[in-house]
Design a protein around this motif. Structure first.
Motif, PDB file in Angstrom:
ATOM      1  N   MET A  69       6.042  -2.649   2.146  1.00 59.70           N
ATOM      2  CA  MET A  69       5.227  -2.948   0.962  1.00 59.70           C
ATOM      3  C   MET A  69       6.020  -2.697  -0.315  1.00 59.70           C
ATOM      4  O   MET A  69       5.945  -3.471  -1.283  1.00 59.70           O
ATOM      5  N   GLU A  70       6.799  -1.614  -0.336  1.00 60.45           N
ATOM      6  CA  GLU A  70       7.610  -1.311  -1.516  1.00 60.45           C
ATOM      7  C   GLU A  70       8.673  -2.382  -1.736  1.00 60.45           C
ATOM      8  O   GLU A  70       8.923  -2.797  -2.876  1.00 60.45           O
ATOM      9  N   GLU A  71       9.292  -2.841  -0.645  1.00 66.31           N
ATOM     10  CA  GLU A  71      10.296  -3.898  -0.760  1.00 66.31           C
ATOM     11  C   GLU A  71       9.702  -5.173  -1.347  1.00 66.31           C
ATOM     12  O   GLU A  71      10.344  -5.872  -2.135  1.00 66.31           O
ATOM     13  N   GLN A  72       8.465  -5.471  -0.957  1.00 63.49           N
ATOM     14  CA  GLN A  72       7.814  -6.695  -1.410  1.00 63.49           C
ATOM     15  C   GLN A  72       7.190  -6.549  -2.796  1.00 63.49           C
ATOM     16  O   GLN A  72       6.822  -7.549  -3.419  1.00 63.49           O
ATOM     17  N   GLY A  73       7.045  -5.328  -3.249  1.00 60.19           N
ATOM     18  CA  GLY A  73       6.371  -5.096  -4.519  1.00 60.19           C
ATOM     19  C   GLY A  73       4.865  -5.262  -4.421  1.00 60.19           C
ATOM     20  O   GLY A  73       4.196  -5.548  -5.418  1.00 60.19           O
ATOM     21  N   TYR A  74       4.319  -5.058  -3.239  1.00 66.22           N
ATOM     22  CA  TYR A  74       2.881  -5.212  -3.002  1.00 66.22           C
ATOM     23  C   TYR A  74       2.153  -3.886  -3.248  1.00 66.22           C
ATOM     24  O   TYR A  74       2.713  -2.807  -3.022  1.00 66.22           O
ATOM     25  N   THR A  75       0.896  -3.986  -3.651  1.00 71.41           N
ATOM     26  CA  THR A  75       0.116  -2.770  -3.949  1.00 71.41           C
ATOM     27  C   THR A  75      -1.210  -2.701  -3.201  1.00 71.41           C
ATOM     28  O   THR A  75      -1.954  -1.739  -3.368  1.00 71.41           O
ATOM     29  N   SER A  76      -1.516  -3.706  -2.390  1.00 74.44           N
ATOM     30  CA  SER A  76      -2.776  -3.680  -1.648  1.00 74.44           C
ATOM     31  C   SER A  76      -2.586  -4.344  -0.296  1.00 74.44           C
ATOM     32  O   SER A  76      -1.779  -5.261  -0.143  1.00 74.44           O
TER      33      SER A  76
ATOM     34  N   MET B  45      -1.353   9.281   3.516  1.00 68.57           N
ATOM     35  CA  MET B  45      -0.241  10.217   3.370  1.00 68.57           C
ATOM     36  C   MET B  45       1.079   9.494   3.116  1.00 68.57           C
ATOM     37  O   MET B  45       1.885   9.919   2.300  1.00 68.57           O
ATOM     38  N   ALA B  46       1.287   8.382   3.823  1.00 66.42           N
ATOM     39  CA  ALA B  46       2.565   7.675   3.704  1.00 66.42           C
ATOM     40  C   ALA B  46       2.638   6.794   2.465  1.00 66.42           C
ATOM     41  O   ALA B  46       3.724   6.600   1.909  1.00 66.42           O
ATOM     42  N   ALA B  47       1.498   6.264   2.057  1.00 68.04           N
ATOM     43  CA  ALA B  47       1.483   5.319   0.928  1.00 68.04           C
ATOM     44  C   ALA B  47       0.275   5.578   0.048  1.00 68.04           C
ATOM     45  O   ALA B  47      -0.651   4.764  -0.026  1.00 68.04           O
ATOM     46  N   PRO B  48       0.238   6.714  -0.654  1.00 64.68           N
ATOM     47  CA  PRO B  48      -0.964   7.089  -1.411  1.00 64.68           C
ATOM     48  C   PRO B  48      -1.283   6.156  -2.576  1.00 64.68           C
ATOM     49  O   PRO B  48      -2.420   6.141  -3.041  1.00 64.68           O
ATOM     50  N   HIS B  49      -0.318   5.380  -3.031  1.00 64.71           N
ATOM     51  CA  HIS B  49      -0.553   4.508  -4.189  1.00 64.71           C
ATOM     52  C   HIS B  49      -0.915   3.080  -3.789  1.00 64.71           C
ATOM     53  O   HIS B  49      -1.061   2.226  -4.667  1.00 64.71           O
ATOM     54  N   ILE B  50      -1.056   2.839  -2.492  1.00 65.49           N
ATOM     55  CA  ILE B  50      -1.410   1.501  -2.015  1.00 65.49           C
ATOM     56  C   ILE B  50      -2.899   1.453  -1.689  1.00 65.49           C
ATOM     57  O   ILE B  50      -3.423   2.341  -1.005  1.00 65.49           O
ATOM     58  N   ALA B  51      -3.579   0.437  -2.179  1.00 66.20           N
ATOM     59  CA  ALA B  51      -4.998   0.256  -1.878  1.00 66.20           C
ATOM     60  C   ALA B  51      -5.133  -0.360  -0.483  1.00 66.20           C
ATOM     61  O   ALA B  51      -4.536  -1.401  -0.202  1.00 66.20           O
ATOM     62  N   VAL B  52      -5.905   0.306   0.374  1.00 70.50           N
ATOM     63  CA  VAL B  52      -6.055  -0.138   1.760  1.00 70.50           C
ATOM     64  C   VAL B  52      -7.506  -0.555   2.014  1.00 70.50           C
ATOM     65  O   VAL B  52      -8.434   0.231   1.801  1.00 70.50           O
ATOM     66  N   VAL B  53      -7.683  -1.788   2.480  1.00 75.87           N
ATOM     67  CA  VAL B  53      -9.001  -2.299   2.853  1.00 75.87           C
ATOM     68  C   VAL B  53      -9.083  -2.309   4.381  1.00 75.87           C
ATOM     69  O   VAL B  53      -8.311  -3.017   5.033  1.00 75.87           O
ATOM     70  N   PRO B  54      -9.960  -1.517   4.991  1.00 80.68           N
ATOM     71  CA  PRO B  54     -10.033  -1.492   6.455  1.00 80.68           C
ATOM     72  C   PRO B  54     -10.689  -2.746   7.024  1.00 80.68           C
ATOM     73  O   PRO B  54     -11.651  -3.258   6.462  1.00 80.68           O
ATOM     74  N   HIS B  55     -10.131  -3.227   8.122  1.00 80.28           N
ATOM     75  CA  HIS B  55     -10.709  -4.371   8.835  1.00 80.28           C
ATOM     76  C   HIS B  55     -10.652  -4.032  10.324  1.00 80.28           C
ATOM     77  O   HIS B  55      -9.668  -4.313  11.010  1.00 80.28           O
ATOM     78  N   ALA B  56     -11.703  -3.400  10.810  1.00 84.48           N
ATOM     79  CA  ALA B  56     -11.724  -2.893  12.180  1.00 84.48           C
ATOM     80  C   ALA B  56     -11.984  -4.000  13.193  1.00 84.48           C
ATOM     81  O   ALA B  56     -12.784  -4.909  12.961  1.00 84.48           O
ATOM     82  N   VAL B  57     -11.306  -3.907  14.332  1.00 84.30           N
ATOM     83  CA  VAL B  57     -11.511  -4.808  15.466  1.00 84.30           C
ATOM     84  C   VAL B  57     -12.258  -4.027  16.540  1.00 84.30           C
ATOM     85  O   VAL B  57     -11.923  -2.875  16.825  1.00 84.30           O
TER      86      VAL B  57
END
Length: 214
Positions: A134-141, A160-172
């Motif tokens: 994500m950091e390489e791509q410059g993505y934030t979500s 813990m690994a990416a506290p500044h990235i917005a994560v939207v859960p999509h459960a299977v």
């Protein structure tokens, strides 16, 4: 029996009694936590009839290791919900071309929009591998695709690994995991107990990291 020996025996008995009570309390707390954990797992995935109405993110991230995850990620990509699909924890013998039969996308579309990560061997590795990409791509979500029983721990690891990235859960929801009356299904009960124990370890690490950061 001498008074000294009687006192020693009484002390041992009291100590053993306290140990038994503590063990029972811990077992009760663990069992109660397991019931809560199983009861709060998402039973149904987000609606598939209107994927286009779901929130868009920079990337879709699929954690390998269970049925339905990759096909769900591909459906989300085809619906235009993100720029790229990142599949974390792929076996080294798999390449993008093997996804063509599942994706039903053109080779050009797959090559430009699907990235495979080979470094991760577990959920902790998934989180850090994804964070680096994500950091390489410059993505934030990102939209995180994994099994419903695995989602809670995955979100902790990503926090813990990416506290500044917005994560939207999509459960299977895997068909072979029977959440209704799960205690009647030995395979499901064992799976949930194991995942709950892993979640507790991740939660302890998360709390320790927060305490150290503060």
């Amino acid at each position: 029996m001498s008074p000294a020996l009687r006192r020693r025996r009484d002390r041992v008995a009291r100590t053993l009694g306290r140990v038994v009570v503590l063990a029972l309390l811990l077992a009760t707390a663990w069992a109660g936590g397991l019931v809560w954990f199983a009861g709060t797992i998402a039973r149904e995935p987000p609606g598939t009839a209107a994927l286009e109405s779901l929130e868009h993110t920079d990337a879709i991230v699929v954690l390998t290791g269970g049925s339905g995850r990759l096909s769900t990620g591909l459906d989300l990509l085809k619906a235009g919900l993100a720029k790229k699909l990142f599949v974390s924890g792929v076996y080294s013998s798999v390449d993008v071309k093997e996804l063509l039969s599942l994706s039903q996308l053109s080779p050009d579309k797959v090559e430009c929009c699907i990235v495979l990560g080979y470094a991760a061997a577990d959920t902790v590795g998934n989180a850090f591998e994804t964070a680096d990409w994500m950091e390489e791509q410059g993505y934030t979500s990102l939209r995180l695709v994994t099994a419903n029983y695995h989602m809670r721990r995955s979100l902790l690891e990503f926090a813990m690994a990416a506290p500044h990235i917005a994560v939207v859960p999509h459960a299977v929801a895997p068909a072979n995991v029977h959440l209704a009356e799960w205690w009647r299904w030995p395979g499901t009960a064992n799976l949930l107990a194991t995942e709950y124990n892993k979640y507790l370890v991740a939660l302890l690490r998360y709390q320790l990291e927060k305490a150290l950061d503060s």
